[in-house]
Scaffold this active site. Structure first.
Site, PDB file in Angstrom:
ATOM      1  N   SER A  41       0.158  -1.569   0.033  1.00 49.17           N
ATOM      2  CA  SER A  41      -0.197  -0.094   0.027  1.00 49.17           C
ATOM      3  C   SER A  41       1.060   1.361   0.156  1.00 49.17           C
ATOM      4  O   SER A  41       1.452   1.571  -0.771  1.00 49.17           O
ATOM      5  CB  SER A  41      -0.868  -0.131   1.645  1.00 49.17           C
ATOM      6  N   ASP A 153      -5.367  -3.878  -2.519  1.00 50.46           N
ATOM      7  CA  ASP A 153      -4.497  -3.402  -1.375  1.00 50.46           C
ATOM      8  C   ASP A 153      -3.908  -4.596  -0.500  1.00 50.46           C
ATOM      9  O   ASP A 153      -4.147  -5.347  -0.757  1.00 50.46           O
ATOM     10  CB  ASP A 153      -4.907  -2.544  -0.409  1.00 50.46           C
TER      11      ASP A 153
END
Length: 259
Positions: A41, A153
């Site tokens: 991320s 993610d």
């Protein structure tokens, strides 16, 4: 036995991940060699900037200059509240269209194939769509289709990819964990989505112990990471946390085993 340098694992964490910038500034300041970066991320995003030529200080200046209007494009799509095209274009611009193969030091980022529930480690090919994939918080950003996979993610499965950082030979594995801080209340769908993701991250952290040589844990000043309004505080928290650990890092590099 002395080590050549460190292999960094940078966690997810929304705006809290700006603490990674402070860590990089301290490593630069002490001239500690970074041999590789694995990120999830925002950890992958910060890592991509560093591995394409930005120093920690330069990333700090960039973080202060960028506004939400530079990367937010709200969407009416069924797949996410933010379309993500502006963010991918910004990443493409900042990384100058580079590929993983161009990164110095090497970079790996983690995403999740949402259709098959599998971790995907990306370390080759274009950077921009891979970084866009690793930051695609489910429900917030529309997923990215890359190599036939629908990616979101990496924090869904592996918020701090120490296992990936372990592949760098002759290095000290340094993990930076910006933690999980739940908000005391939620007032919007965005708050609910971020809170849900943080609860998931908390459980993953509990059941997935970190096999790093050293873990840096910045003391976060704020509980809500949905808004990028505390940039200086987050970066400073990273600097302070890493500076505290410099003696231990240098000890590990010298083969002293820490203390």
């Amino acid at each position: 036995m002395a080590k050549r340098g460190i292999s960094l694992a940078l966690s997810s964490g929304g705006a809290r991940g700006l603490a990674h910038v402070g860590v990089l500034k301290v490593l630069d300041r002490h001239r500690i060699p970074v041999l590789g970066i694995s990120g999830c991320s925002i950890g992958g995003l910060v890592g991509a900037l560093y591995c394409t030529g930005f120093s920690g200080e330069m990333i700090d200046e960039l973080a202060r200059a960028i506004r939400g209007s530079h990367w937010l494009d709200l969407s009416v799509s069924r797949m996410g509240l933010v379309r993500g095209r502006k963010l991918e274009a910004l990443i493409q611009l900042l990384t100058r269209g580079r590929r993983f193969e161009d990164c110095v030091p090497p970079l790996w980022v983690v995403a999740v194939d949402i259709e098959h529930g599998e971790q995907v480690i990306m370390g080759s090919g274009p950077l921009s769509d891979a970084i866009r994939a690793t930051v695609s918080i489910p429900g917030i950003f529309a997923p990215v289709v890359r190599d036939g996979r629908v990616l979101v993610d990496g924090g869904v499965l592996n918020r701090l990819p120490v296992d990936v950082a372990r592949q760098v030979p002759d290095s000290v594995v340094l993990a930076v964990d910006v933690g999980v801080n739940l908000a005391s209340s939620v007032g919007s769908v965005v708050d609910i989505l971020f809170q849900t993701f943080d609860i998931m991250a908390r459980e993953i952290r509990y059941y997935r112990p970190l096999d790093a040589d050293l873990v840096v844990k910045p003391r976060m000043p704020c509980e809500r990471d949905a808004q990028f309004t505390e940039i200086q505080e987050y970066i400073q928290a990273g600097e302070e946390a890493c500076e505290r650990e410099i003696p231990r890092i240098q000890g590990l590099l010298n083969g002293e085993g820490g203390f």
